[in-house]
Design an enzyme around this catalytic site. Structure first.
Site, PDB file in Angstrom:
ATOM      1  N   ASP A  43      66.038  15.048  10.261  1.00 30.65           N
ATOM      2  CA  ASP A  43      64.811  15.774   9.942  1.00 30.65           C
ATOM      3  C   ASP A  43      65.120  16.840   8.892  1.00 30.65           C
ATOM      4  OD1 ASP A  43      61.879  16.232  11.084  1.00 30.65           O
ATOM      5  OD2 ASP A  43      62.753  18.193  10.607  1.00 30.65           O
ATOM      6  N   ASN A  64      56.616  22.336   0.812  1.00 25.56           N
ATOM      7  CA  ASN A  64      55.256  21.946   0.415  1.00 25.56           C
ATOM      8  C   ASN A  64      54.395  23.169   0.105  1.00 25.56           C
ATOM      9  OD1 ASN A  64      55.407  19.126   0.488  1.00 25.56           O
ATOM     10  ND2 ASN A  64      55.030  19.046   2.690  1.00 25.56           N
ATOM     11  N   HIS A  67      52.879  19.594  -2.771  1.00 28.74           N
ATOM     12  CA  HIS A  67      53.194  18.316  -2.120  1.00 28.74           C
ATOM     13  C   HIS A  67      53.897  17.343  -3.066  1.00 28.74           C
ATOM     14  CE1 HIS A  67      51.254  18.964   1.793  1.00 28.74           C
ATOM     15  NE2 HIS A  67      50.378  19.700   1.128  1.00 28.74           N
ATOM     16  N   ASP A 126      57.244  15.419  -2.167  1.00 30.70           N
ATOM     17  CA  ASP A 126      57.443  13.971  -2.263  1.00 30.70           C
ATOM     18  C   ASP A 126      58.773  13.646  -2.946  1.00 30.70           C
ATOM     19  OD1 ASP A 126      55.037  13.577  -1.037  1.00 30.70           O
ATOM     20  OD2 ASP A 126      53.945  13.018  -2.863  1.00 30.70           O
ATOM     21  N   GLU A 136      58.678  13.980   7.581  1.00 31.98           N
ATOM     22  CA  GLU A 136      59.949  14.331   6.957  1.00 31.98           C
ATOM     23  C   GLU A 136      61.113  13.879   7.822  1.00 31.98           C
ATOM     24  OE1 GLU A 136      58.591  18.158   9.100  1.00 31.98           O
ATOM     25  OE2 GLU A 136      57.659  16.502   8.033  1.00 31.98           O
TER      26      GLU A 136
END
Length: 328
Positions: free
Chosen positions: A205, A213, A218, A222, A248
């Site tokens: 994680d 973000n 965002h 990405d 994530e």
């Protein structure tokens, strides 16, 4: 009383000559119609993206192939008519045994309709064929002729492959999506149980991903996901499974891998992620990950229990300060 004989006009042929002329005209008309039909038939064969063929089983001789052979195989028709091995040698090596066995099967079944194999044309291009074949034997004739139709299904196979990729791949990271990952993980787990071999499960994680973000947008988030996924695919061994199973969160399964080796792979992945550098509007930053690692412990283990232990270990890594690996 004198007979009234019919008068024959000059230049008129005798009656039997007229009949002959009519017969010739009829024959010419039939020839023209046959020629027109033959041209139509040839035109149809040229337009069909499939090879019609006939093969003498005893003599191993090709009796007929349609013009599409030259277009699909990239070889002249005269070559395969002279030597059947021209067809045989064009079959992709991995598919040759299946192609030969399925062709022989038609002798006992009368027909084989589910027969697909690959060929390499004269330019080295790989193409897929769906080659249906049937026994054609005339009554009172011992000669066994096999006839068939080999259709070029390359475009269909490419579309199927693309649809399969879309169904099994996470579009953003190009890793396995959650459903596909757990399907493959279940197969690997069952095989490990059957063979009595080790298997290790890893959860990863990204630490503080929400802050990325919120701070950089965002789109930047990405890119972080994409680069970490690439790092995962780079570090893992051939045969290991890797996928994105949440926002994530990523997971990996190491078949045949003992805990010590799996830990070394996880450590390499940890270092690889730490080396990544990201930048946005003149600011650079790095990311870290927390990992939970577990393996088969006893006969009561299931894939779900491995997942649960790895998940608990990963959250323990979070509580202990993040950027670390915890074994569960």
């Amino acid at each position: 009383m004198a007979k009234n004989n019919p008068k024959i006009l000059p230049g008129t042929p005798p009656p039997d000559a007229a009949q002959t002329l009519l017969a010739l005209m009829h024959a010419q008309s039939e020839v023209a119609r046959l020629s027109e039909r033959e041209q139509l038939f040839s035109s149809l064969l040229e337009s069909v993206n499939a090879v019609l063929w006939a093969f003498d089983w005893e003599t191993r001789q090709v009796l007929y192939v349609s013009p599409a052979f030259e277009r699909i195989f990239g070889r002249p028709v005269c070559r395969v008519m002279a030597d059947f091995n021209v067809w045989r040698d064009s079959i992709y090596p991995d598919d040759l045994e299946f192609a030969e066995q399925s062709l022989a099967q038609v002798l006992s079944t009368g027909s084989v309709e589910h027969r697909e194999y690959r060929i390499l044309n004269d330019d080295g291009e790989l193409r897929w064929l769906s080659d249906k074949c049937y026994v054609s034997q005339q009554p009172g004739n011992d000669r066994v002729t096999i006839v068939g139709i080999a259709e070029d299904i390359t475009d269909k196979k490419r579309l199927e492959g693309e649809l399969q990729r879309l169904a099994t791949t996470d579009v953003l990271t190009q890793s396995s999506n959650r459903r596909h990952f757990f399907e493959c993980a279940k197969q690997a787990f069952d095989k490990a149980r059957e063979d009595g071999t080790p298997l290790t499960f890893l959860l990863l994680d990204i630490d503080d991903f929400k802050n990325i973000n919120d701070s950089y947008g965002h789109q930047e988030g990405d890119q972080v996901l994409q680069r970490i996924a690439h790092s995962g695919r780079t570090v893992l061994r051939r045969g290991d499974l890797f996928g994105r199973i949440g926002g994530e969160e990523f997971a990996a399964v190491f078949p045949g891998c003992k805990a010590k080796v799996a830990e070394q792979i996880a450590e390499r992945l940890q270092r690889e992620v730490q080396r990544l550098s990201f930048g946005q509007e003149g600011q650079t930053y790095s990311v870290t990950v927390s990992q939970g690692l577990t393996g088969l412990l006893d006969d009561d283990d299931t894939l779900n229990s491995l997942y649960a232990r790895a998940d608990a270990a990963m959250y323990q890594a979070k509580r202990q300060g993040k950027n670390q690996i915890v074994q569960g």
